[in-house]
Each structure stands twice: as C-alpha cells, then as structure tokens.
Design a protein around this motif. Sequence first.
Motif, PDB file in Angstrom:
ATOM      1  N   ALA A 164       0.839  -1.194   0.000  1.00 13.47           N
ATOM      2  CA  ALA A 164       0.000   0.000   0.000  1.00 13.47           C
ATOM      3  C   ALA A 164       0.876   1.248   0.000  1.00 13.47           C
ATOM      4  O   ALA A 164       1.903   1.306   0.683  1.00 13.47           O
ATOM      5  CB  ALA A 164      -0.915  -0.009   1.220  1.00 13.47           C
ATOM      6  N   ASN A 165       0.482   2.234  -0.789  1.00 16.16           N
ATOM      7  CA  ASN A 165       1.203   3.499  -0.816  1.00 16.16           C
ATOM      8  C   ASN A 165       1.217   4.095   0.592  1.00 16.16           C
ATOM      9  O   ASN A 165       0.156   4.336   1.178  1.00 16.16           O
ATOM     10  CB  ASN A 165       0.513   4.455  -1.787  1.00 16.16           C
ATOM     11  N   PRO A 166       2.408   4.324   1.167  1.00 21.23           N
ATOM     12  CA  PRO A 166       2.464   4.822   2.544  1.00 21.23           C
ATOM     13  C   PRO A 166       1.746   6.148   2.745  1.00 21.23           C
ATOM     14  O   PRO A 166       1.218   6.418   3.841  1.00 21.23           O
ATOM     15  CB  PRO A 166       3.967   4.957   2.799  1.00 21.23           C
ATOM     16  N   GLU A 167       1.684   7.013   1.724  1.00 19.74           N
ATOM     17  CA  GLU A 167       0.998   8.290   1.869  1.00 19.74           C
ATOM     18  C   GLU A 167      -0.507   8.099   2.015  1.00 19.74           C
ATOM     19  O   GLU A 167      -1.190   8.943   2.596  1.00 19.74           O
ATOM     20  CB  GLU A 167       1.306   9.173   0.656  1.00 19.74           C
ATOM     21  N   VAL A 168      -0.993   6.977   1.482  1.00 18.21           N
ATOM     22  CA  VAL A 168      -2.417   6.672   1.599  1.00 18.21           C
ATOM     23  C   VAL A 168      -2.700   5.901   2.881  1.00 18.21           C
ATOM     24  O   VAL A 168      -3.674   6.172   3.597  1.00 18.21           O
ATOM     25  CB  VAL A 168      -2.901   5.865   0.377  1.00 18.21           C
ATOM     26  N   SER A 169      -1.833   4.913   3.184  1.00 13.46           N
ATOM     27  CA  SER A 169      -2.093   4.023   4.325  1.00 13.46           C
ATOM     28  C   SER A 169      -1.684   4.623   5.659  1.00 13.46           C
ATOM     29  O   SER A 169      -2.211   4.246   6.707  1.00 13.46           O
ATOM     30  CB  SER A 169      -1.334   2.713   4.125  1.00 13.46           C
ATOM     31  N   GLY A 170      -0.751   5.554   5.640  1.00 13.74           N
ATOM     32  CA  GLY A 170      -0.264   6.128   6.894  1.00 13.74           C
ATOM     33  C   GLY A 170       0.747   5.262   7.611  1.00 13.74           C
ATOM     34  O   GLY A 170       1.082   5.510   8.775  1.00 13.74           O
ATOM     35  N   ALA A 171       1.280   4.242   6.960  1.00 16.05           N
ATOM     36  CA  ALA A 171       2.280   3.365   7.581  1.00 16.05           C
ATOM     37  C   ALA A 171       3.601   4.098   7.778  1.00 16.05           C
ATOM     38  O   ALA A 171       3.918   5.060   7.060  1.00 16.05           O
ATOM     39  CB  ALA A 171       2.506   2.134   6.707  1.00 16.05           C
TER      40      ALA A 171
END
Length: 219
Positions: A164-171
């Motif tokens: 998942a794109n980290p900017e979307v997932s918040g990881a």
Amino acid sequence: MTNRSLGVRRAALLASSVAMLGLLAGCGGDGTASAPPTESGTAASATGTATPSDSGTGSGVPTDAVSNSLTPSASPSPAGGTRCHTSELSASVGRNDPGAGQENFPVVLTNESSRTCTLHGYPGTAFVDASGKQLGPDPERSATEPETVKLAPGQSAWAGLSFANPEVSGAGTATPAALLVTPPDEEDPLKVTWKAGKVPVSGNESSVRLIPFSPGTGA
C-alpha cells in the motif's frame, strides 16, 4: 497265536491314538495350532513392503531474505535438479505500475547461464538498509498456485511485489538501500539497488505481498 498278535496291534494303535489326542489338546481346543508371536515393530506388512517411519525432516523458516525463498515443510520444487541456481541468474526490479493506492513492482530473474533451467514458487525478498539490516516485516505470499516456469538462456520470469502506498495508508516508512532477492529453494541472495523511494516498514499497513513467478518481465 493269531488272536494274541491282533490284541497286541490293537493295544499299540490305542496307545498311539491317546498320544495324538494329547498332542492336539496341547495345540488348542479346536485342533488348530496358534501362530508364533512376533515382536512389535519388526515384521513387514503382508505385501512384503515395509512401512516407512517418520523421516523427521522438519524445516524451520528463519525471518530473513534467504528463508523467504525456502519452501517450508516441504514443498520441494517439482523441477528437481533442473532448477535455476543463484549463480546462473541476474535480478532486477521493473517499473512501478501503481493502482488503487497500491504500488506494484515486478521482481525479475533472468537466466544468464548456457542451459535451460526452471523456477517454481516465490522469490525471497527483503528490503535492507546500507548496513544490510532488514527493513519491515517479511512479505506475505498470495494463495495463487505456483507454476513451473522454464527459462531458456536469456529468458526471464517475474514475481509481483506490492504494498500500500504509505501516503495513503499512513504506515511508517523507510528508504531502503537495496532489495535482496533469493531464487526459490536457493540460499544465496542477489542484491538489487532500490531506486523507488520509501516503503512501508511499520504499522498495520506495512505488509509487502508477493505473487509467484510467471514467464516474462512483467512489463
């Protein structure tokens, strides 16, 4: 004289019959001798084929890039001795094909040898920093049934790596120095310089997922 001889013969026959009855009584009440006992675990089966014992060859799966390529318990490659070895391959990471908040990369192995060899299953993969320390958790494998891919000299196979794109997932993120790629059933990895930026390494959305090898480069 004749009567005396007949009496002696009848007595002998009677004695013999009594002895035979005693022998049968000792072998069982129904006249059938019982089978001799056998020691437990020493007899072969009725077909003459011994039952194999548990081989005890368990396989632990360590948590690094090498272990991710090893098939647990047992899942040996059906290609047997034809499989591609690390020394015969080169590795690369193809162009990202993003979609629906996912980053999708083909991990490509190319046969650099002069013989035809095979790949079956998943690569071992791990993001590492400049010191070689793994970043993030081990990848998760899809439920897709692997196929055996035959590689003639110069041919390639690819396995999908996605997260998942980290900017979307918040990881939580880190920027790897390299991706270690280990061919199926091999122990030695190939190092590919990572040029695609940050990857998820912590949090609920930090999983990296893999799909098994398919023919081609995934381009």
